[in-house]
Design a protein around this motif. Structure first.
Motif, PDB file in Angstrom:
ATOM      1  N   VAL A  27      35.327  71.194  91.939  1.00 23.09           N
ATOM      2  CA  VAL A  27      35.639  72.621  92.074  1.00 23.09           C
ATOM      3  C   VAL A  27      36.717  73.029  91.071  1.00 23.09           C
ATOM      4  CG1 VAL A  27      36.655  74.334  93.607  1.00 23.09           C
ATOM      5  CG2 VAL A  27      34.908  72.797  94.458  1.00 23.09           C
ATOM      6  N   VAL A  28      37.735  72.189  90.898  1.00 26.96           N
ATOM      7  CA  VAL A  28      38.796  72.509  89.937  1.00 26.96           C
ATOM      8  C   VAL A  28      38.218  72.570  88.529  1.00 26.96           C
ATOM      9  CG1 VAL A  28      40.917  71.631  88.888  1.00 26.96           C
ATOM     10  CG2 VAL A  28      40.665  71.614  91.369  1.00 26.96           C
ATOM     11  N   ASP A  30      35.107  73.320  87.733  1.00 24.01           N
ATOM     12  CA  ASP A  30      34.289  74.538  87.648  1.00 24.01           C
ATOM     13  C   ASP A  30      35.161  75.772  87.442  1.00 24.01           C
ATOM     14  OD1 ASP A  30      31.929  73.169  87.956  1.00 24.01           O
ATOM     15  OD2 ASP A  30      31.759  73.575  90.113  1.00 24.01           O
ATOM     16  N   GLU A  31      36.242  75.878  88.217  1.00 24.74           N
ATOM     17  CA  GLU A  31      37.126  77.036  88.093  1.00 24.74           C
ATOM     18  C   GLU A  31      37.780  77.079  86.710  1.00 24.74           C
ATOM     19  OE1 GLU A  31      39.762  76.700  91.435  1.00 24.74           O
ATOM     20  OE2 GLU A  31      38.218  77.362  92.850  1.00 24.74           O
ATOM     21  N   HIS A  32      38.199  75.924  86.210  1.00 24.87           N
ATOM     22  CA  HIS A  32      38.824  75.865  84.892  1.00 24.87           C
ATOM     23  C   HIS A  32      37.810  76.223  83.807  1.00 24.87           C
ATOM     24  CE1 HIS A  32      42.015  74.741  82.179  1.00 24.87           C
ATOM     25  NE2 HIS A  32      41.164  73.986  81.500  1.00 24.87           N
ATOM     26  N   ASP A  33      36.581  75.756  83.981  1.00 22.85           N
ATOM     27  CA  ASP A  33      35.528  76.061  83.014  1.00 22.85           C
ATOM     28  C   ASP A  33      35.263  77.561  82.966  1.00 22.85           C
ATOM     29  OD1 ASP A  33      33.568  75.459  81.108  1.00 22.85           O
ATOM     30  OD2 ASP A  33      32.021  75.271  82.634  1.00 22.85           O
ATOM     31  N   ARG A  34      35.228  78.228  84.117  1.00 28.68           N
ATOM     32  CA  ARG A  34      35.019  79.686  84.141  1.00 28.68           C
ATOM     33  C   ARG A  34      36.155  80.414  83.435  1.00 28.68           C
ATOM     34  NH1 ARG A  34      32.673  78.568  89.013  1.00 28.68           N
ATOM     35  NH2 ARG A  34      34.370  78.956  90.364  1.00 28.68           N
ATOM     36  N   MET A  35      37.386  79.940  83.613  1.00 20.56           N
ATOM     37  CA  MET A  35      38.516  80.566  82.936  1.00 20.56           C
ATOM     38  C   MET A  35      38.413  80.383  81.425  1.00 20.56           C
ATOM     39  SD  MET A  35      41.869  79.992  85.359  1.00 20.56           S
ATOM     40  CE  MET A  35      41.826  78.227  85.269  1.00 20.56           C
ATOM     41  N   SER A  63      26.652  74.102  95.970  1.00 24.23           N
ATOM     42  CA  SER A  63      27.955  74.740  95.761  1.00 24.23           C
ATOM     43  C   SER A  63      28.945  74.242  96.804  1.00 24.23           C
ATOM     44  CB  SER A  63      27.815  76.258  95.832  1.00 24.23           C
ATOM     45  OG  SER A  63      27.384  76.636  97.125  1.00 24.23           O
ATOM     46  N   SER A  66      35.930  76.586  97.682  1.00 23.34           N
ATOM     47  CA  SER A  66      36.949  76.637  96.628  1.00 23.34           C
ATOM     48  C   SER A  66      37.997  75.557  96.840  1.00 23.34           C
ATOM     49  CB  SER A  66      37.623  78.009  96.618  1.00 23.34           C
ATOM     50  OG  SER A  66      38.431  78.149  97.770  1.00 23.34           O
ATOM     51  N   ALA A  67      38.752  75.270  95.780  1.00 24.50           N
ATOM     52  CA  ALA A  67      39.821  74.261  95.867  1.00 24.50           C
ATOM     53  C   ALA A  67      40.851  74.678  96.910  1.00 24.50           C
ATOM     54  CB  ALA A  67      40.477  74.078  94.501  1.00 24.50           C
ATOM     55  N   ARG A  68      41.162  75.954  96.977  1.00 24.74           N
ATOM     56  CA  ARG A  68      42.127  76.473  97.961  1.00 24.74           C
ATOM     57  C   ARG A  68      41.645  76.167  99.381  1.00 24.74           C
ATOM     58  NH1 ARG A  68      46.260  79.505  98.071  1.00 24.74           N
ATOM     59  NH2 ARG A  68      46.208  80.085  95.908  1.00 24.74           N
TER      60      ARG A  68
END
Length: 88
Positions: A27-28, A30-35, A63, A66-68
């Motif tokens: 997840v981290v 994926d989120e970093h890739d989107r940023m 899916s 989220s990391a949170r």
């Protein structure tokens, strides 16, 4: 914060990562890739791709939360609202 299991060293020098840790890493990433896609930094995207390959996080995968959510962290805006209401 939610407690995650620790990685376990293997005899061959590798590292066994429990499923919860792998899901969090995915997840981290994926989120970093989107940023990064917004800024289009090619070098960083290549590094992320290589890391995914190394961790065997390729192909179609379901899916994940989220990391949170996986870490059990509260929403910062909800925390701020709750603090303001308790002051009140």
């Amino acid at each position: 914060m939610r407690q995650l299991p620790k990685a376990i060293p293997e005899l061959d020098g590798g590292l066994f990562l429990p499923r919860q840790v792998v899901d969090l890493l995915e997840v981290v990433l994926d989120e970093h890739d989107r940023m990064l896609q917004a800024g289009e930094r090619r070098e960083s995207r290549v590094v992320l791709g290589e890391l995914r390959e190394l961790l065997r996080m390729t192909g179609a995968r379901p899916s994940l939360p989220s990391a949170r959510d996986q870490l059990g962290l509260a929403d910062p805006q909800q925390e701020m609202l709750a603090r303001n209401l308790t002051r009140g």
